[in-house]
Design a protein around this motif. Structure first.
Motif, PDB file in Angstrom:
ATOM      1  N   PRO A  49       0.817  -1.218   0.000  1.00 39.42           N
ATOM      2  CA  PRO A  49       0.000   0.000   0.000  1.00 39.42           C
ATOM      3  C   PRO A  49       0.851   1.268   0.000  1.00 39.42           C
ATOM      4  CG  PRO A  49      -0.833  -1.602   1.586  1.00 39.42           C
ATOM      5  CD  PRO A  49       0.484  -2.128   1.113  1.00 39.42           C
ATOM      6  N   ASP A  50       0.442   2.245  -0.808  1.00 38.53           N
ATOM      7  CA  ASP A  50       1.150   3.521  -0.851  1.00 38.53           C
ATOM      8  C   ASP A  50       1.265   4.136   0.538  1.00 38.53           C
ATOM      9  OD1 ASP A  50       1.574   3.415  -3.538  1.00 38.53           O
ATOM     10  OD2 ASP A  50       0.216   5.042  -4.069  1.00 38.53           O
ATOM     11  N   ARG A  51       0.184   4.041   1.312  1.00 38.01           N
ATOM     12  CA  ARG A  51       0.188   4.659   2.643  1.00 38.01           C
ATOM     13  C   ARG A  51       1.273   4.041   3.522  1.00 38.01           C
ATOM     14  NH1 ARG A  51      -2.462   3.335   7.341  1.00 38.01           N
ATOM     15  NH2 ARG A  51      -3.788   1.800   6.295  1.00 38.01           N
ATOM     16  N   MET A  52       1.457   2.719   3.419  1.00 37.46           N
ATOM     17  CA  MET A  52       2.483   2.060   4.217  1.00 37.46           C
ATOM     18  C   MET A  52       3.872   2.496   3.773  1.00 37.46           C
ATOM     19  SD  MET A  52       3.066  -2.028   4.857  1.00 37.46           S
ATOM     20  CE  MET A  52       1.633  -2.173   5.923  1.00 37.46           C
ATOM     21  N   ARG A  53       4.082   2.603   2.483  1.00 34.41           N
ATOM     22  CA  ARG A  53       5.399   3.021   1.989  1.00 34.41           C
ATOM     23  C   ARG A  53       5.697   4.461   2.413  1.00 34.41           C
ATOM     24  NH1 ARG A  53       7.376   4.455  -3.611  1.00 34.41           N
ATOM     25  NH2 ARG A  53       5.211   4.263  -4.257  1.00 34.41           N
ATOM     26  N   GLU A  54       4.697   5.329   2.323  1.00 34.10           N
ATOM     27  CA  GLU A  54       4.913   6.715   2.737  1.00 34.10           C
ATOM     28  C   GLU A  54       5.203   6.791   4.232  1.00 34.10           C
ATOM     29  OE1 GLU A  54       2.978  11.127   2.032  1.00 34.10           O
ATOM     30  OE2 GLU A  54       1.853   9.339   1.449  1.00 34.10           O
ATOM     31  N   THR A  55       4.487   6.004   5.030  1.00 36.23           N
ATOM     32  CA  THR A  55       4.731   5.968   6.468  1.00 36.23           C
ATOM     33  C   THR A  55       6.150   5.508   6.767  1.00 36.23           C
ATOM     34  OG1 THR A  55       2.399   5.580   6.992  1.00 36.23           O
ATOM     35  CG2 THR A  55       4.011   4.912   8.646  1.00 36.23           C
ATOM     36  N   LEU A  56       6.591   4.446   6.095  1.00 38.57           N
ATOM     37  CA  LEU A  56       7.934   3.915   6.309  1.00 38.57           C
ATOM     38  C   LEU A  56       8.990   4.983   6.062  1.00 38.57           C
ATOM     39  CD1 LEU A  56      10.104   1.730   6.693  1.00 38.57           C
ATOM     40  CD2 LEU A  56       9.728   1.090   4.294  1.00 38.57           C
ATOM     41  N   PHE A  57       8.878   5.710   4.969  1.00 36.69           N
ATOM     42  CA  PHE A  57       9.921   6.679   4.654  1.00 36.69           C
ATOM     43  C   PHE A  57       9.801   7.952   5.481  1.00 36.69           C
ATOM     44  CE2 PHE A  57      10.599   3.679   1.285  1.00 36.69           C
ATOM     45  CZ  PHE A  57      11.986   3.673   1.213  1.00 36.69           C
ATOM     46  N   ASN A  58       8.648   8.199   6.061  1.00 39.37           N
ATOM     47  CA  ASN A  58       8.573   9.239   7.094  1.00 39.37           C
ATOM     48  C   ASN A  58       9.384   8.812   8.315  1.00 39.37           C
ATOM     49  OD1 ASN A  58       6.966  10.973   5.605  1.00 39.37           O
ATOM     50  ND2 ASN A  58       5.044  10.212   6.469  1.00 39.37           N
ATOM     51  N   GLU A 171       8.224  -6.793   6.633  1.00 40.37           N
ATOM     52  CA  GLU A 171       6.805  -6.786   6.261  1.00 40.37           C
ATOM     53  C   GLU A 171       6.329  -8.223   6.132  1.00 40.37           C
ATOM     54  OE1 GLU A 171       3.781  -5.119   2.793  1.00 40.37           O
ATOM     55  OE2 GLU A 171       5.784  -4.242   3.020  1.00 40.37           O
ATOM     56  N   THR A 172       5.265  -8.548   6.852  1.00 46.12           N
ATOM     57  CA  THR A 172       4.727  -9.907   6.863  1.00 46.12           C
ATOM     58  C   THR A 172       3.209  -9.859   6.738  1.00 46.12           C
ATOM     59  OG1 THR A 172       4.364 -10.016   9.262  1.00 46.12           O
ATOM     60  CG2 THR A 172       6.573 -10.613   8.454  1.00 46.12           C
ATOM     61  N   GLU A 173       2.613 -11.034   6.558  1.00 41.17           N
ATOM     62  CA  GLU A 173       1.178 -11.138   6.663  1.00 41.17           C
ATOM     63  C   GLU A 173       0.741 -10.739   8.071  1.00 41.17           C
ATOM     64  OE1 GLU A 173       2.701 -15.491   6.516  1.00 41.17           O
ATOM     65  OE2 GLU A 173       3.380 -13.491   5.932  1.00 41.17           O
ATOM     66  N   ARG A 191      -0.072  -1.232  10.150  1.00 37.45           N
ATOM     67  CA  ARG A 191      -0.773  -2.243   9.372  1.00 37.45           C
ATOM     68  C   ARG A 191      -1.567  -1.575   8.273  1.00 37.45           C
ATOM     69  NH1 ARG A 191      -3.689  -6.805  13.007  1.00 37.45           N
ATOM     70  NH2 ARG A 191      -4.437  -7.286  10.908  1.00 37.45           N
ATOM     71  N   ALA A 192      -1.687  -2.302   7.144  1.00 32.34           N
ATOM     72  CA  ALA A 192      -2.543  -1.870   6.043  1.00 32.34           C
ATOM     73  C   ALA A 192      -3.025  -3.115   5.328  1.00 32.34           C
ATOM     74  CB  ALA A 192      -1.778  -0.958   5.088  1.00 32.34           C
ATOM     75  N   GLY A 193      -4.328  -3.334   5.323  1.00 32.51           N
ATOM     76  CA  GLY A 193      -4.877  -4.533   4.708  1.00 32.51           C
ATOM     77  C   GLY A 193      -4.333  -5.778   5.378  1.00 32.51           C
ATOM     78  N   ASP A 194      -3.804  -6.715   4.579  1.00 29.74           N
ATOM     79  CA  ASP A 194      -3.277  -7.955   5.155  1.00 29.74           C
ATOM     80  C   ASP A 194      -1.777  -7.889   5.420  1.00 29.74           C
ATOM     81  OD1 ASP A 194      -2.333  -7.983   2.586  1.00 29.74           O
ATOM     82  OD2 ASP A 194      -3.000 -10.008   2.101  1.00 29.74           O
TER      83      ASP A 194
END
Length: 206
Positions: A49-58, A171-173, A191-194
């Motif tokens: 998810p884009d939101r997860m990637r953006e959060t990570l790089f923040n 990153e895992t299930e 978390r985002a989705g699964d």
């Protein structure tokens, strides 16, 4: 609907369709911000998810500079490694077992006019080599439900792949709790989705 993960990994952030029928990866920050790069329409690439990637790089905003050596161990589209380069990392190694997917990462690096190592081999084969120099930042996003994460983490810790105080993104299930080295301290998670993303810092021995 998400395609199940099998032989390869993800970091696949699709923004529309390319002329070739695959997707497009949009880099979200740094010197390559807003660049769109093609990704293959390939079985096993799982959208991160884009939101997860953006959060990570923040989270990593103050951690990446020209001295950073990073490893994208299950590279997939290479999105996390490419984003790390965009944010100013000095060196990123991409490891991808699928020949076509690895070739696309190399082509995208050429498009960005960046030369970085793309290792066409499995994570297991890569970790069986001798590390030349430890990494300060590692991305681990293996295929889900294939019981790969625990062994990779232990080998990274015990075989000289990690610098003191290295950061490791795992990153895992969502329903998996990985068994990790005792020296890894959890500092962030989302978390985002699964998908469940965790960021750890390796604490150096006293």
């Amino acid at each position: 609907m998400r395609r199940p993960r099998h032989g390869t990994s993800g970091h696949d952030n699709r923004q529309g369709k390319s002329r070739s029928g695959g997707g497009r990866l949009r880099l979200i920050g740094g010197r390559f911000r807003r660049r769109l790069l093609p990704v293959l329409d390939h079985p096993g690439l799982r959208p991160t998810p884009d939101r997860m990637r953006e959060t990570l790089f923040n989270w990593l905003a103050l951690e990446i500079d020209s001295r950073t050596r990073a490893l994208d161990l299950f590279a997939g589209t290479g999105a996390l490694g490419l984003e790390t380069l965009s944010r100013g990392a000095g060196e990123v190694h991409f490891v991808e077992a699928d020949r076509q997917v690895a070739r696309q990462i190399a082509q995208n690096l050429e498009t960005l006019e960046v030369t970085m190592p793309v290792h066409h081999q499995s994570a297991d084969a890569f970790l069986s080599t001798r590390p030349v120099q430890p990494f300060e930042l590692v991305f681990l996003d293996p295929p889900f439900r294939q019981a790969l994460i625990d062994d990779c983490c232990q080998r990274l810790e015990t075989e000289g792949w990690l610098a003191d105080n290295a950061l490791i993104h795992v990153e895992t299930e969502a329903d998996l709790i990985p068994r990790l080295p005792a020296s890894w301290r959890l500092i962030r998670e989302t978390r985002a989705g699964d998908s469940h993303a965790r960021l750890y810092r390796r604490e150096s021995a006293q």
